[in-house]
Write an enzyme that holds these catalytic residues in place. Sequence first.
Site: not given
Ligand code: ACO
Length: 370
Positions: A255, A307
């Site tokens: 998140h 979710d």
């Molecule tokens: N699976 C694997 N790796 C992850 C995940 C995940 N679900 N979430 C974050 N990471 C990793 C990223 O790849 C990144 O790694 P890196 O630094 O090696 O590149 C690190 O954690 C930081 O993550 P970011 O993507 O920078 O975090 P951001 O705040 O931009 O993203 C997001 C948040 C888009 C929700 C992300 O966690 C994600 O894609 N999650 C999966 C989709 C999801 O569950 N979305 C629902 C959000 S809640 C809602 O809408 C109610």
Amino acid sequence: MPDVIRAPDGLYGVAVAETSISKSSPDGSLTYRGYPIKELFDKASFEETAFLILKGRLPRRAELDEFIENLRRHAKVPEGIYDIVRRLPSGAHPMDVLRTAVSALGAMEGSLEEREQQYSLMAKMPALAANCYRIVSGMPVVEPDPVLDHASNLLYMLSGKRPDKFDAWAFERELILYLEHDMNASTFTVRVVASTLADISAASTAGLAALKGPLHGGANEAAMEMLLEIGTADRAESYLQDALANKKKVMGFGHRIYKKVDPRAELSKGVLKRLVDEKGKGDDLYRLCDRLASAMWKAKKIPANLDFYAAPIFYTLSIPIPVYTPIFASSRIVGWAAHYNEQMAHNKLFRPDAEYVGSSDLTYVPIENR
Ligand code: ACO
């Protein structure tokens, strides 16, 4: 004009507006209009919480009755909308269908006064969510039942059967958790559209488009597909290792704000446990979720989000997966309306700049010489 500032990608850590509607914090707390989410989750109904989000305070009894009556009056969807939906291909994704239906409703109700349009959208969203899915799946429309509340009615229209008290309670808790969440992607989209002085139907159509994506609202469907693919709790660790090694996103985790815990996920995990205990089925699914979340925390320190637990709750309630994101929308429409009104109260057009990194000073070459 002030000097242009290059904002971080994804507007990470940038506040783009003031809001008094809700506040999510990195420490894992969430408040709606100043009330900790657990207070409302434990004690309030969906309608009371919706009133709070929209008006900024909890309703008195007469106000709540009037609010519910107003929603009830607007709940029936004009048949013309369903006629449009019937022309869409069977098997179309329910979010695409819902977005089309909301857009069409905007064309039909464009002459309504703004607040009436908002009530109409909030009231009709459950029927639209359920029936858009039903129609493209070849099932007959189920009209809302005027004696049922928002959550029970949606469950009823999805299945055609009146839900029992416990199922309605569990489902309503998830709708309360989905109601509002400050400056998420779809709400920001709604505010950008509002800032052009477009109406709530236009803003909500855009909000639905943003909500569909799997990094946002679409994650509940993607999380459930993933849980089914994993299948059993003993496969959780190997699935995770493989996903991380292949740089695959593990759906339902991570998140932008919550880096330690998503309070909505914690509350939902409790609902899932009670639900599987009550039903005497789904224990394997609960164990799988628990094991995957522990493994993800151990491997990456990334917590489960709302979710991740809403999906197995809907699954245990026998709700078809393609309708999970429309369910999210049927609740979040309230948060969108509150943000629309807040934007309008102090409007400034959203019109950011961009850092230009393309070519310059090129000379036009006639087409025959290229
Ligand atoms: N699976 C694997 N790796 C992850 C995940 C995940 N679900 N979430 C974050 N990471 C990793 C990223 O790849 C990144 O790694 P890196 O630094 O090696 O590149 C690190 O954690 C930081 O993550 P970011 O993507 O920078 O975090 P951001 O705040 O931009 O993203 C997001 C948040 C888009 C929700 C992300 O966690 C994600 O894609 N999650 C999966 C989709 C999801 O569950 N979305 C629902 C959000 S809640 C809602 O809408 C109610």
